[in-house]
Motif scaffolding. Structure first.
Motif, PDB file in Angstrom:
ATOM      1  N   LYS A 100       0.468 -17.915  -0.772  1.00 35.60           N
ATOM      2  CA  LYS A 100       1.582 -16.745   0.554  1.00 35.60           C
ATOM      3  C   LYS A 100       2.369 -15.388   0.109  1.00 35.60           C
ATOM      4  O   LYS A 100       2.448 -14.887   0.872  1.00 35.60           O
ATOM      5  N   ASN A 101       2.572 -15.392  -1.764  1.00 41.00           N
ATOM      6  CA  ASN A 101       3.844 -14.545  -1.454  1.00 41.00           C
ATOM      7  C   ASN A 101       3.303 -12.921  -1.757  1.00 41.00           C
ATOM      8  O   ASN A 101       3.532 -11.693  -1.541  1.00 41.00           O
ATOM      9  N   ASP A 102       1.763 -12.642  -1.994  1.00 34.42           N
ATOM     10  CA  ASP A 102       1.039 -11.736  -2.257  1.00 34.42           C
ATOM     11  C   ASP A 102       1.455 -10.664  -1.072  1.00 34.42           C
ATOM     12  O   ASP A 102       1.343 -11.171   0.480  1.00 34.42           O
ATOM     13  N   LEU A 103       0.696  -9.819  -1.832  1.00 29.83           N
ATOM     14  CA  LEU A 103       0.679  -8.954  -1.018  1.00 29.83           C
ATOM     15  C   LEU A 103      -0.040  -7.478  -0.276  1.00 29.83           C
ATOM     16  O   LEU A 103      -0.971  -7.256  -1.366  1.00 29.83           O
ATOM     17  N   ASN A 104      -0.957  -8.038   0.967  1.00 31.75           N
ATOM     18  CA  ASN A 104      -1.737  -6.568   0.594  1.00 31.75           C
ATOM     19  C   ASN A 104      -1.440  -5.069   1.207  1.00 31.75           C
ATOM     20  O   ASN A 104      -0.465  -4.616   1.896  1.00 31.75           O
ATOM     21  N   LEU A 105      -1.711  -3.884  -0.200  1.00 36.15           N
ATOM     22  CA  LEU A 105      -1.168  -2.716  -0.285  1.00 36.15           C
ATOM     23  C   LEU A 105      -2.365  -1.828   0.992  1.00 36.15           C
ATOM     24  O   LEU A 105      -3.196  -1.920   0.538  1.00 36.15           O
ATOM     25  N   GLN A 106      -1.430  -1.471   1.900  1.00 34.18           N
ATOM     26  CA  GLN A 106      -2.033  -0.037   2.300  1.00 34.18           C
ATOM     27  C   GLN A 106      -1.581   1.378   2.235  1.00 34.18           C
ATOM     28  O   GLN A 106      -0.615   1.864   2.742  1.00 34.18           O
ATOM     29  N   ILE A 107      -2.739   2.272   1.515  1.00 36.60           N
ATOM     30  CA  ILE A 107      -2.033   3.797   2.125  1.00 36.60           C
ATOM     31  C   ILE A 107      -2.277   5.046   3.471  1.00 36.60           C
ATOM     32  O   ILE A 107      -3.053   4.607   3.753  1.00 36.60           O
ATOM     33  N   LEU A 108      -0.841   5.105   3.750  1.00 38.69           N
ATOM     34  CA  LEU A 108      -1.097   6.023   4.507  1.00 38.69           C
ATOM     35  C   LEU A 108      -1.331   7.700   4.075  1.00 38.69           C
ATOM     36  O   LEU A 108       0.434   7.715   3.440  1.00 38.69           O
ATOM     37  N   LEU A 154      -4.936  13.854  -3.588  1.00 40.74           N
ATOM     38  CA  LEU A 154      -4.655  12.226  -3.581  1.00 40.74           C
ATOM     39  C   LEU A 154      -5.990  11.613  -3.481  1.00 40.74           C
ATOM     40  O   LEU A 154      -6.245  12.086  -1.975  1.00 40.74           O
ATOM     41  N   ASN A 155      -6.192  10.305  -3.285  1.00 37.63           N
ATOM     42  CA  ASN A 155      -6.806   9.587  -2.893  1.00 37.63           C
ATOM     43  C   ASN A 155      -6.125   7.736  -3.241  1.00 37.63           C
ATOM     44  O   ASN A 155      -5.402   8.154  -4.298  1.00 37.63           O
ATOM     45  N   ASP A 156      -6.778   7.469  -2.317  1.00 40.81           N
ATOM     46  CA  ASP A 156      -6.382   5.734  -3.006  1.00 40.81           C
ATOM     47  C   ASP A 156      -6.391   5.930  -4.364  1.00 40.81           C
ATOM     48  O   ASP A 156      -5.715   4.598  -5.026  1.00 40.81           O
ATOM     49  N   SER A 157      -7.625   5.607  -4.808  1.00 40.08           N
ATOM     50  CA  SER A 157      -8.162   5.696  -6.980  1.00 40.08           C
ATOM     51  C   SER A 157      -6.810   6.072  -7.431  1.00 40.08           C
ATOM     52  O   SER A 157      -5.979   5.132  -8.325  1.00 40.08           O
ATOM     53  N   VAL A 158      -6.596   7.390  -7.051  1.00 43.51           N
ATOM     54  CA  VAL A 158      -6.195   8.199  -7.337  1.00 43.51           C
ATOM     55  C   VAL A 158      -3.980   7.687  -7.391  1.00 43.51           C
ATOM     56  O   VAL A 158      -3.604   7.544  -9.023  1.00 43.51           O
ATOM     57  N   VAL A 159      -3.403   7.175  -5.735  1.00 38.98           N
ATOM     58  CA  VAL A 159      -2.442   6.772  -6.333  1.00 38.98           C
ATOM     59  C   VAL A 159      -2.001   5.252  -6.642  1.00 38.98           C
ATOM     60  O   VAL A 159      -1.157   5.054  -7.384  1.00 38.98           O
ATOM     61  N   ASN A 160      -3.365   4.459  -6.617  1.00 33.31           N
ATOM     62  CA  ASN A 160      -2.755   3.197  -7.415  1.00 33.31           C
ATOM     63  C   ASN A 160      -3.290   3.524  -8.342  1.00 33.31           C
ATOM     64  O   ASN A 160      -2.831   2.714  -9.631  1.00 33.31           O
ATOM     65  N   LYS A 161      -4.006   4.613 -10.042  1.00 31.04           N
ATOM     66  CA  LYS A 161      -3.423   4.755 -10.925  1.00 31.04           C
ATOM     67  C   LYS A 161      -2.282   5.320 -11.016  1.00 31.04           C
ATOM     68  O   LYS A 161      -1.994   4.479 -11.996  1.00 31.04           O
ATOM     69  N   LEU A 162      -1.886   5.624  -9.880  1.00 29.89           N
ATOM     70  CA  LEU A 162      -0.643   6.495 -10.338  1.00 29.89           C
ATOM     71  C   LEU A 162       0.395   5.287 -10.256  1.00 29.89           C
ATOM     72  O   LEU A 162       1.372   5.076 -11.243  1.00 29.89           O
ATOM     73  N   LEU A 163       0.117   4.011  -9.574  1.00 29.01           N
ATOM     74  CA  LEU A 163       1.360   4.309  -9.748  1.00 29.01           C
ATOM     75  C   LEU A 163       1.367   2.682 -10.878  1.00 29.01           C
ATOM     76  O   LEU A 163       1.885   1.776 -11.012  1.00 29.01           O
ATOM     77  N   THR A 164       0.340   1.977 -11.287  1.00 29.65           N
ATOM     78  CA  THR A 164      -0.306   1.314 -12.257  1.00 29.65           C
ATOM     79  C   THR A 164       0.418   2.353 -13.527  1.00 29.65           C
ATOM     80  O   THR A 164       1.362   0.972 -14.751  1.00 29.65           O
ATOM     81  N   GLN A 165       0.538   3.646 -13.602  1.00 30.56           N
ATOM     82  CA  GLN A 165       0.713   4.199 -14.921  1.00 30.56           C
ATOM     83  C   GLN A 165       2.243   4.517 -15.083  1.00 30.56           C
ATOM     84  O   GLN A 165       2.849   4.722 -15.759  1.00 30.56           O
ATOM     85  N   ASN A 166       2.771   4.304 -13.882  1.00 32.44           N
ATOM     86  CA  ASN A 166       4.723   5.220 -13.717  1.00 32.44           C
ATOM     87  C   ASN A 166       5.259   3.849 -13.253  1.00 32.44           C
ATOM     88  O   ASN A 166       6.867   4.014 -13.549  1.00 32.44           O
ATOM     89  N   LEU A 167       4.939   2.702 -13.384  1.00 30.16           N
ATOM     90  CA  LEU A 167       5.265   2.109 -13.029  1.00 30.16           C
ATOM     91  C   LEU A 167       5.435   0.222 -14.809  1.00 30.16           C
ATOM     92  O   LEU A 167       4.337   0.581 -15.352  1.00 30.16           O
ATOM     93  N   SER A 168       7.160   0.062 -14.490  1.00 32.57           N
ATOM     94  CA  SER A 168       6.327  -0.916 -15.899  1.00 32.57           C
ATOM     95  C   SER A 168       5.502  -2.052 -15.912  1.00 32.57           C
ATOM     96  O   SER A 168       6.558  -2.775 -15.069  1.00 32.57           O
ATOM     97  N   GLY A 169       4.727  -1.713 -16.913  1.00 34.98           N
ATOM     98  CA  GLY A 169       3.767  -3.604 -16.755  1.00 34.98           C
ATOM     99  C   GLY A 169       3.517  -3.453 -15.252  1.00 34.98           C
ATOM    100  O   GLY A 169       2.880  -2.471 -15.040  1.00 34.98           O
ATOM    101  N   LYS A 170       2.375  -4.770 -15.097  1.00 35.21           N
ATOM    102  CA  LYS A 170       1.336  -3.854 -14.113  1.00 35.21           C
ATOM    103  C   LYS A 170       2.569  -4.671 -12.869  1.00 35.21           C
ATOM    104  O   LYS A 170       2.779  -5.138 -12.952  1.00 35.21           O
ATOM    105  N   LEU A 171       1.751  -3.868 -12.013  1.00 32.28           N
ATOM    106  CA  LEU A 171       2.041  -4.056 -10.785  1.00 32.28           C
ATOM    107  C   LEU A 171       1.939  -4.762  -9.804  1.00 32.28           C
ATOM    108  O   LEU A 171       0.555  -5.212  -9.917  1.00 32.28           O
ATOM    109  N   LEU A 172       2.847  -5.718  -9.257  1.00 35.20           N
ATOM    110  CA  LEU A 172       3.027  -7.243  -9.242  1.00 35.20           C
ATOM    111  C   LEU A 172       3.223  -7.221  -7.782  1.00 35.20           C
ATOM    112  O   LEU A 172       4.379  -7.072  -7.184  1.00 35.20           O
ATOM    113  N   LEU A 173       1.927  -7.037  -6.207  1.00 36.36           N
ATOM    114  CA  LEU A 173       2.598  -7.092  -5.150  1.00 36.36           C
ATOM    115  C   LEU A 173       3.083  -8.123  -4.598  1.00 36.36           C
ATOM    116  O   LEU A 173       2.105  -9.054  -4.073  1.00 36.36           O
ATOM    117  N   LYS A 174       4.012  -8.916  -4.845  1.00 34.64           N
ATOM    118  CA  LYS A 174       4.738 -10.207  -4.787  1.00 34.64           C
ATOM    119  C   LYS A 174       5.603  -9.874  -3.836  1.00 34.64           C
ATOM    120  O   LYS A 174       7.073  -9.165  -4.118  1.00 34.64           O
TER     121      LYS A 174
END
Length: 237
Positions: free
Chosen positions: A31-39, A47-67
């Motif tokens: 119920k708390n899961d969020l769907n990420l949409q990149i605009l 940039l593209n979706d793959s690069v942005v997701n990689k940048l998110l993972t690299q620059n946020l501490s730990g695993k990105l949890l979209l809750k």
């Protein structure tokens, strides 16, 4: 016998209880899961979706949890804004639990010839170079290793504001705090001097280029100097 049945009954109930907790936890997370949409506000070059997701993972501490319950949009925005390729971002969530990332890519104004090479935007901010169709992106060369690129970026931006130079500008050199430029369709060296009176110097340059287009005799010149007031100094050596 009764004791064995009681133990078995207790184990079964314990197992069922644990399973109920697990299913409840999964449903709660779902119920708390969020769907990420990149605009992208403009068509991206780097940039593209793959690069942005990689940048998110690299620059946020730990695993990105979209809750929904755990997400701090301000932290996400600040982290993304610290990425050199990103000029601006905005996160927001709609009523259907969709997480939107609105992103503005930093635009390359010129390529800095260094090892490794970098792109620079109009504010002189460097970001990672990527091979692309950069026919409209001029190169900048200098021997200085401590140069602040703000002045150079402003200078190149003013040059490219002219339609003719936007198409013709190929290389910018900085030597002893004075600029030289190279055009795509003309072989002569152009000494621009300091980045002052830019419009006047551009006007003189365009007049000289037009002159060489109609006079074959003008092709003997190998260098012109635009740094003198109200005149163009052309030389053959």
């Amino acid at each position: 016998m009764k004791s064995s049945r009681s133990i078995l009954f207790l184990l079964i109930n314990t197992f069922l209880f644990v399973m109920c907790l697990y299913v409840s936890h999964i449903r709660h997370n779902s119920k708390n899961d969020l769907n990420l949409q990149i605009l992208y506000l403009e068509k991206p070059l780097i940039l593209n979706d793959s690069v942005v997701n990689k940048l998110l993972t690299q620059n946020l501490s730990g695993k990105l949890l979209l809750k929904k319950d755990d997400l701090d949009l301000n932290i996400l925005e600040n982290q993304m804004k610290s990425i050199p390729e990103v000029e601006n971002v905005e996160f927001y969530i709609d009523l259907e639990k969709n997480l939107f990332l609105s992103i503005t890519e930093r635009k390359p104004l010129f390529k800095v010839e260094s090892s490794p090479p970098y792109f620079s935007d109009s504010n002189g901010i460097l970001f990672k170079y990527k091979s692309l169709d950069s026919s409209g992106i001029p190169s900048f060369k200098t021997s200085s290793s401590t140069l602040s690129l703000g002045t150079t970026a402003e200078f190149i931006k003013n040059l490219k504001a002219d339609v003719f130079l936007n198409n013709e500008l190929e290389t910018i050199f900085l030597k002893n705090n004075k600029y030289e430029i190279k055009l795509k369709s003309y072989d002569f060296k152009i000494i621009f001097g300091r980045p002052t009176s830019v419009r006047k110097k551009i006007k003189k340059l365009k007049v000289f280029c037009a002159y060489t287009n109609i006079r074959d005799s003008a092709n003997i010149y190998t260098k012109i100097n635009l740094s003198y007031d109200n005149q163009i100094v052309a030389s053959t050596s």
